[in-house]
Design a protein around this motif. Structure first.
Motif, PDB file in Angstrom:
ATOM      1  N   TYR A 276      -5.085  57.736   0.918  1.00  0.00           N
ATOM      2  CA  TYR A 276      -6.723  58.730   1.038  1.00  0.00           C
ATOM      3  C   TYR A 276      -7.378  58.113   2.325  1.00  0.00           C
ATOM      4  N   GLY A 277      -6.982  57.579   2.824  1.00  0.00           N
ATOM      5  CA  GLY A 277      -7.571  56.883   4.271  1.00  0.00           C
ATOM      6  C   GLY A 277      -7.049  57.190   5.492  1.00  0.00           C
ATOM      7  N   ALA A 278      -5.219  56.501   5.325  1.00  0.00           N
ATOM      8  CA  ALA A 278      -4.694  56.429   6.606  1.00  0.00           C
ATOM      9  C   ALA A 278      -4.535  57.891   7.465  1.00  0.00           C
ATOM     10  N   ARG A 279      -5.590  58.897   6.818  1.00  0.00           N
ATOM     11  CA  ARG A 279      -5.344  60.204   7.424  1.00  0.00           C
ATOM     12  C   ARG A 279      -6.608  60.185   8.789  1.00  0.00           C
ATOM     13  N   TYR A 280      -7.633  59.644   8.332  1.00  0.00           N
ATOM     14  CA  TYR A 280      -9.406  59.754   8.812  1.00  0.00           C
ATOM     15  C   TYR A 280      -9.386  58.712   9.951  1.00  0.00           C
ATOM     16  N   GLN A 281     -10.225  58.872  11.219  1.00  0.00           N
ATOM     17  CA  GLN A 281     -11.048  58.249  11.692  1.00  0.00           C
ATOM     18  C   GLN A 281     -11.727  57.427  11.461  1.00  0.00           C
ATOM     19  N   LEU A 282     -12.621  56.190  12.372  1.00  0.00           N
ATOM     20  CA  LEU A 282     -13.224  55.342  11.361  1.00  0.00           C
ATOM     21  C   LEU A 282     -14.314  55.256  11.081  1.00  0.00           C
ATOM     22  N   ASN A 283     -14.937  57.021  11.359  1.00  0.00           N
ATOM     23  CA  ASN A 283     -15.910  56.670  11.069  1.00  0.00           C
ATOM     24  C   ASN A 283     -15.985  57.325   9.438  1.00  0.00           C
ATOM     25  N   ILE A 284     -15.343  57.762   9.347  1.00  0.00           N
ATOM     26  CA  ILE A 284     -14.460  59.099   7.775  1.00  0.00           C
ATOM     27  C   ILE A 284     -14.628  57.257   6.625  1.00  0.00           C
ATOM     28  N   LYS A 285     -13.343  56.875   7.454  1.00  0.00           N
ATOM     29  CA  LYS A 285     -12.976  55.709   6.744  1.00  0.00           C
ATOM     30  C   LYS A 285     -13.619  54.731   6.222  1.00  0.00           C
ATOM     31  N   ASN A 286     -14.856  54.636   7.032  1.00  0.00           N
ATOM     32  CA  ASN A 286     -15.925  53.409   7.062  1.00  0.00           C
ATOM     33  C   ASN A 286     -16.356  54.452   5.466  1.00  0.00           C
ATOM     34  N   LYS A 287     -17.256  55.177   5.706  1.00  0.00           N
ATOM     35  CA  LYS A 287     -17.932  56.684   4.656  1.00  0.00           C
ATOM     36  C   LYS A 287     -17.000  56.467   3.438  1.00  0.00           C
ATOM     37  N   MET A 288     -16.068  56.169   3.498  1.00  0.00           N
ATOM     38  CA  MET A 288     -14.508  56.324   1.756  1.00  0.00           C
ATOM     39  C   MET A 288     -15.100  54.739   1.308  1.00  0.00           C
ATOM     40  N   ILE A 289     -14.755  53.949   2.712  1.00  0.00           N
ATOM     41  CA  ILE A 289     -15.063  52.661   1.595  1.00  0.00           C
ATOM     42  C   ILE A 289     -16.659  52.125   1.289  1.00  0.00           C
ATOM     43  N   GLU A 290     -17.206  52.726   1.723  1.00  0.00           N
ATOM     44  CA  GLU A 290     -18.620  53.346   0.749  1.00  0.00           C
ATOM     45  C   GLU A 290     -18.530  53.653  -0.093  1.00  0.00           C
ATOM     46  N   GLU A 291     -18.520  54.180  -0.426  1.00  0.00           N
ATOM     47  CA  GLU A 291     -17.531  55.653  -1.625  1.00  0.00           C
ATOM     48  C   GLU A 291     -17.087  54.420  -2.409  1.00  0.00           C
ATOM     49  N   LEU A 292     -15.788  54.039  -2.176  1.00  0.00           N
ATOM     50  CA  LEU A 292     -15.474  53.080  -3.113  1.00  0.00           C
ATOM     51  C   LEU A 292     -15.766  51.875  -3.716  1.00  0.00           C
ATOM     52  N   ASN A 293     -17.348  51.056  -2.817  1.00  0.00           N
ATOM     53  CA  ASN A 293     -18.347  49.859  -3.436  1.00  0.00           C
ATOM     54  C   ASN A 293     -19.238  50.784  -4.399  1.00  0.00           C
ATOM     55  N   ASN A 294     -18.415  51.747  -5.138  1.00  0.00           N
ATOM     56  CA  ASN A 294     -19.858  52.319  -6.049  1.00  0.00           C
ATOM     57  C   ASN A 294     -18.277  52.356  -7.131  1.00  0.00           C
ATOM     58  N   TYR A 295     -16.884  51.971  -7.317  1.00  0.00           N
ATOM     59  CA  TYR A 295     -16.514  51.149  -8.089  1.00  0.00           C
ATOM     60  C   TYR A 295     -15.444  50.513  -7.832  1.00  0.00           C
TER      61      TYR A 295
END
Length: 362
Positions: free
Chosen positions: A261-280
């Motif tokens: 899911y995340g390899a396609r993104y720049q660092l700022n979006i990746k960090n938002k994805m990590i924040e979302e993953l922390n909810n699971y």
């Protein structure tokens, strides 16, 4: 046949498949409409397999010419002239009575669409191809046509043709709607059971069930998030399928999702994805340490390490990779290094397997 395609027969999928088989049986051209990843092409292939019908699949684009579909000259070192004529997919299916699956039909040019329309109307194929004697080919009674198209909207609104009513009237349309969360759960659970059967590691089915539940929730929420950014990235059942397969085979869950899911993104979006993953709880497990292969004369930083990790993960899980970046950032050199390293690894593994086989024989 469904198992061979990892196709999970939800009620909606079975209903669409049943309609498609019926239309093939009564010789009605079919147009499958729906978003990317809603199983349009796979459904067409499965229908042909169930009916034991030989099929040809061809992807159309704006660059597809009439010659690509009906026939053209190609280089042939065995021919005295150095070239020879080959039949195109439409010509072959039309003449020999095969099923033709035309993907992305609304990407085709008007000239290609017009030729298809005329052949369906008349039942004959009369195309002027340079070097071929003009003769009318009668449609084989067993010829069938299945076309697919994605909606002409959003990011792709200026990329696709609007098929006219006259053209679409030749087809029976089957709509493939976006998958609901409930249907995604059914498919994901079915895939986890299928992949578990062939997994090289022992599976904790209770844990995987929880992972699947969180993965689908994350997928639905993240899909809506990137849409709110007017992001052209597309997330489909393919991402869920690839993630489940890797997890069932023992891959780190966090690394799996950050790659697929995340390899396609720049660092700022990746960090938002990590924040979302922390909810699971099951998806936020700390990533494993990764030792980058030695590339001579290369300075290793976090960016390179993450890129190499994602590339190797993708290759090991049979996923193709596109490297993107600004001019001069080194992606070509990285591709060369990775290719050399990965190919050597494959050769070494094959040698090891052969040695083990020989030792067992002895």
């Amino acid at each position: 046949e469904l198992e061979k395609f990892n196709f999970i027969p939800t009620p909606g999928a079975k209903n669409r498949l049943k309609k498609l088989i019926n239309y093939i049986n009564v010789n009605v051209p079919v147009l499958l409409e729906g978003e990317t990843g809603t199983a349009k092409t796979i459904s067409a292939e499965i229908a042909c397999k169930i009916l034991k019908r030989e099929y040809i699949r061809f992807n159309l684009s704006s660059e597809t010419t009439i010659q690509d579909l009906f026939g053209q000259y190609v280089g042939d070192k065995n021919s005295w002239a150095g070239i020879s004529m080959i039949d195109g997919p439409f010509y072959e299916a039309f003449k020999t009575g095969k099923v033709l699956i035309l993907d992305e039909i609304n990407l085709a040019s008007q000239s290609v669409l017009q030729c298809i329309e005329e052949s369906l109307d008349s039942g004959y194929l009369s195309i002027v191809i340079s070097g071929r004697i003009l003769n009318s080919i009668k449609m084989n009674k067993d010829f069938r046509l299945i076309a697919t198209q994605n909606p002409n909207k959003g990011f792709y609104s200026l990329k696709r043709q609007n098929l006219g009513l006259k053209f679409k009237s030749r087809f029976q349309i089957i709509n493939f709607p976006e998958l609901t969360e409930n249907e995604l759960f059914q498919i994901a659970n079915g895939l986890s059971e299928t992949f578990s059967k062939g997994s090289p590691v022992e599976c904790d089915h209770e844990k995987i069930s929880e992972v699947v539940k969180e993965l689908v929730n994350f997928h639905m929420k993240w899909s809506k998030f990137h849409e709110s950014l007017n992001d052209p990235q597309c997330f489909t059942i393919r991402e869920i399928s690839a993630s489940i397969k890797a997890i069932v085979e023992g891959k780190n869950i966090h690394d799996t999702i950050m790659t697929i899911y995340g390899a396609r993104y720049q660092l700022n979006i990746k960090n938002k994805m990590i924040e979302e993953l922390n909810n699971y709880p099951h998806l936020s497990i700390v990533q494993e340490t990764f030792e980058i292969p030695y590339f001579p004369g290369c300075f290793i930083n976090n960016s390179l390490q993450n890129a190499v990790k994602s590339i190797l993960f993708s290759l090991n899980n049979h996923r193709n990779v596109i490297l993107t970046g600004k001019n001069g950032c080194g992606i070509t050199q990285l591709a060369l290094w990775i290719s050399e390293y990965y190919n050597k690894k494959i050769k070494d593994n094959k040698k090891k397997e052969n040695i083990e086989i020989n030792n067992n024989d002895k």
